[in-house]
Scaffold this motif. Structure first.
Motif, PDB file in Angstrom:
ATOM      1  N   LEU A 240     -87.848  32.345  12.603  1.00 54.48           N
ATOM      2  CA  LEU A 240     -87.222  33.364  11.758  1.00 54.48           C
ATOM      3  C   LEU A 240     -88.006  34.674  11.779  1.00 54.48           C
ATOM      4  CD1 LEU A 240     -86.236  31.180   8.658  1.00 54.48           C
ATOM      5  CD2 LEU A 240     -84.808  31.851  10.601  1.00 54.48           C
TER       6      LEU A 240
ATOM      7  N   LEU B 107     -83.773  25.876   6.855  1.00 53.59           N
ATOM      8  CA  LEU B 107     -84.395  26.831   7.771  1.00 53.59           C
ATOM      9  C   LEU B 107     -83.589  26.976   9.063  1.00 53.59           C
ATOM     10  CD1 LEU B 107     -88.157  25.824   7.333  1.00 53.59           C
ATOM     11  CD2 LEU B 107     -87.014  27.870   6.428  1.00 53.59           C
TER      12      LEU B 107
ATOM     13  N   GLN C 170     -80.526  29.215   8.772  1.00 57.30           N
ATOM     14  CA  GLN C 170     -80.827  30.644   8.751  1.00 57.30           C
ATOM     15  C   GLN C 170     -80.886  31.257  10.143  1.00 57.30           C
ATOM     16  OE1 GLN C 170     -80.779  31.973   5.647  1.00 57.30           O
ATOM     17  NE2 GLN C 170     -80.392  29.813   5.164  1.00 57.30           N
ATOM     18  N   GLN C 171     -80.932  30.457  11.213  1.00 52.57           N
ATOM     19  CA  GLN C 171     -81.148  31.009  12.548  1.00 52.57           C
ATOM     20  C   GLN C 171     -79.986  31.844  13.099  1.00 52.57           C
ATOM     21  OE1 GLN C 171     -82.500  27.769  15.021  1.00 52.57           O
ATOM     22  NE2 GLN C 171     -84.342  27.433  13.804  1.00 52.57           N
ATOM     23  N   PRO C 172     -78.724  31.658  12.968  1.00 54.59           N
ATOM     24  CA  PRO C 172     -78.077  30.480  12.389  1.00 54.59           C
ATOM     25  C   PRO C 172     -77.716  29.471  13.473  1.00 54.59           C
ATOM     26  CG  PRO C 172     -76.469  32.213  12.722  1.00 54.59           C
ATOM     27  CD  PRO C 172     -77.772  32.741  13.254  1.00 54.59           C
TER      28      PRO C 172
ATOM     29  N   SER D  69     -78.340  22.041  12.607  1.00 52.17           N
ATOM     30  CA  SER D  69     -78.721  21.734  11.217  1.00 52.17           C
ATOM     31  C   SER D  69     -77.995  20.503  10.708  1.00 52.17           C
ATOM     32  CB  SER D  69     -78.422  22.939  10.314  1.00 52.17           C
ATOM     33  OG  SER D  69     -77.023  23.141  10.163  1.00 52.17           O
TER      34      SER D  69
ATOM     35  N   VAL E 188     -72.877  30.869   1.661  1.00 51.66           N
ATOM     36  CA  VAL E 188     -73.752  30.332   2.702  1.00 51.66           C
ATOM     37  C   VAL E 188     -73.184  30.556   4.096  1.00 51.66           C
ATOM     38  CG1 VAL E 188     -74.882  28.247   3.590  1.00 51.66           C
ATOM     39  CG2 VAL E 188     -74.677  28.591   1.113  1.00 51.66           C
TER      40      VAL E 188
ATOM     41  N   ARG F 212     -71.403  31.964   7.358  1.00 48.96           N
ATOM     42  CA  ARG F 212     -71.231  33.284   7.942  1.00 48.96           C
ATOM     43  C   ARG F 212     -69.785  33.452   8.404  1.00 48.96           C
ATOM     44  NH1 ARG F 212     -76.973  35.206  10.111  1.00 48.96           N
ATOM     45  NH2 ARG F 212     -78.254  33.887   8.748  1.00 48.96           N
TER      46      ARG F 212
END
Length: 380
Positions: free
Chosen positions: A101, A165, A168-170, A175, A214, A216
């Motif tokens: 990140l 985590l 978030q990269q996404p 995940s 949350v 995108r």
């Protein structure tokens, strides 16, 4: 006394005679044979999916060779080694995810890779597919099973932290795979159905919040495309429409190897990666798909046998979780290519072109072989 010595000597002789070459190499011949069969067939299909590009097949062959070496190395390690190192590897993985990140390498709108001097770039998230179930199993197996409610919550925190985590990269697909691998450990530890129902209710209630706060925009678009691919047939819905067309046109026996029209006429995108199963279905039909699923089923059945016969809680939890993660790979990929699930970028295991996922999967099979071949022999 003489009889006892004679019996002891005879027992050692029998044990040495019963120790096969496979046991000495710490490999399971049944699982290894099924994996070789799957990989061989995968290269056969990849040649067609890559539009007869032999360089792609050679590159994949080299990556798979590396993956088998990794599997062999992992199989040599005693399961106690994985258990002892699980917390340290988990901490290292979290540091890697944070580093991604902060200073990660971006590509196609995502920041998922680390490029360290002297090393090829890699995805720490792939590393966590193995480490998260090991860490969860390490924690839960230290106590009596089934775990108490506080320990279940702690186990879920261990799983959800790296999952957050990675999102978030996404990277929603990875995940989900990491999260499912850890959640399977918690489930196999023996939690009550009340806790399972409460967890499902919590997920259902939080779904609207995830949609608005949350997920995108591109992730929302994938869900909307799943519900109505015809709303944008030349844009977001193109992949699913062409994939379903390829699968349906294969019929019972398929059009024949290298005879697929959707892939070779470039209607089907990503025909050698995420959507390679559509190539297989078009060229080999229902029969080809049935053979593929049979091989997958036999691999999963063998892995479940290994998990059931494991001799300690840590090994059983890890083996069961890795087996079900392999199943999730298959389920999600075929589901998304068939238009039953949103497209999340999960490859078809050991068939799709790609090196990182293949190495991770073969490492997992190495762990399973280690668990099976390092069992302590119990004698009367």
């Amino acid at each position: 006394m003489a009889g006892s010595k004679l019996w002891s000597s005879q027992t050692r002789s029998d044990l040495g005679r019963n120790r096969s070459i496979w046991s000495a190499l710490h490999l399971d011949p049944i699982l290894l044979g099924l994996l070789l069969l799957l990989v061989g067939g995968g290269l056969f299909v990849l040649y067609s999916g890559a539009d007869r590009n032999i360089d792609v097949v050679k590159a994949q062959g080299i990556r798979l060779g590396v993956a088998f070496v990794v599997m062999f190395v992992f199989a040599q390690l005693d399961p106690a080694v994985f258990r002892r190192w699980a917390p340290w590897l988990y901490g290292l993985g979290l540091i890697g995810l944070v580093a991604v990140l902060l200073v990660g390498v971006g590509a196609k709108g995502a920041q998922r890779w680390l490029a360290l001097p002297g090393l090829p770039r890699f995805q720490p998230s792939e590393f966590m597919k193995l480490v998260v179930p090991m860490m969860a199993a390490w924690y839960l197996s230290r106590y009596y099973l089934p775990p108490t409610f506080p320990r279940v919550m702690t186990g879920l925190v261990i799983v959800l932290l790296p999952m957050f985590l990675i999102i978030q990269q996404p990277d929603l697909g990875t995940s989900l795979l990491v999260g499912m691998a850890g959640i399977f450990v918690v489930f196999f530890a023996g939690i009550s159905w009340k806790l399972i129902a409460a967890f499902l209710a919590m997920v259902s209630v939080s779904a609207p919040l995830m949609w608005f706060f949350v997920m995108r925009e591109y992730q929302k678009q994938r869900v909307l495309t799943l519900l109505d691919p015809q709303s944008d047939p030349l844009g977001a819905g193109w992949n699913i429409i062409q994939s379903k067309t390829a699968i349906g046109s294969g019929g019972m026996e398929g059009k024949g190897w290298l005879q697929g029209t959707q892939s070779h006429l470039e209607f089907l995108p990503e025909s050698h990666t995420d959507f390679i199963v559509a190539v297989l279905a078009e060229e080999f039909g229902f029969i080809g798909m049935l053979l593929l699923l049979t091989v997958y089923f036999l691999i999963i059945l063998r892995c479940l046998y290994i998990s059931v016969t494991a001799q300690d809680s840590f090994s059983r939890l890890v083996a069961g979780a890795l087996t079900m993660t392999f199943f999730i790979y298959i389920f999600v990929n075929i589901g998304m290519v068939s238009g039953l699930l949103p497209v999340v970028g999960v490859p078809l295991p050991l068939i799709s072109y790609g090196g990182t996922s293949s190495v991770t999967l073969m490492a997992a099979f190495g762990v399973l072989m280690s668990i099976h071949t390092h069992r302590r022999m119990i004698t009367a």
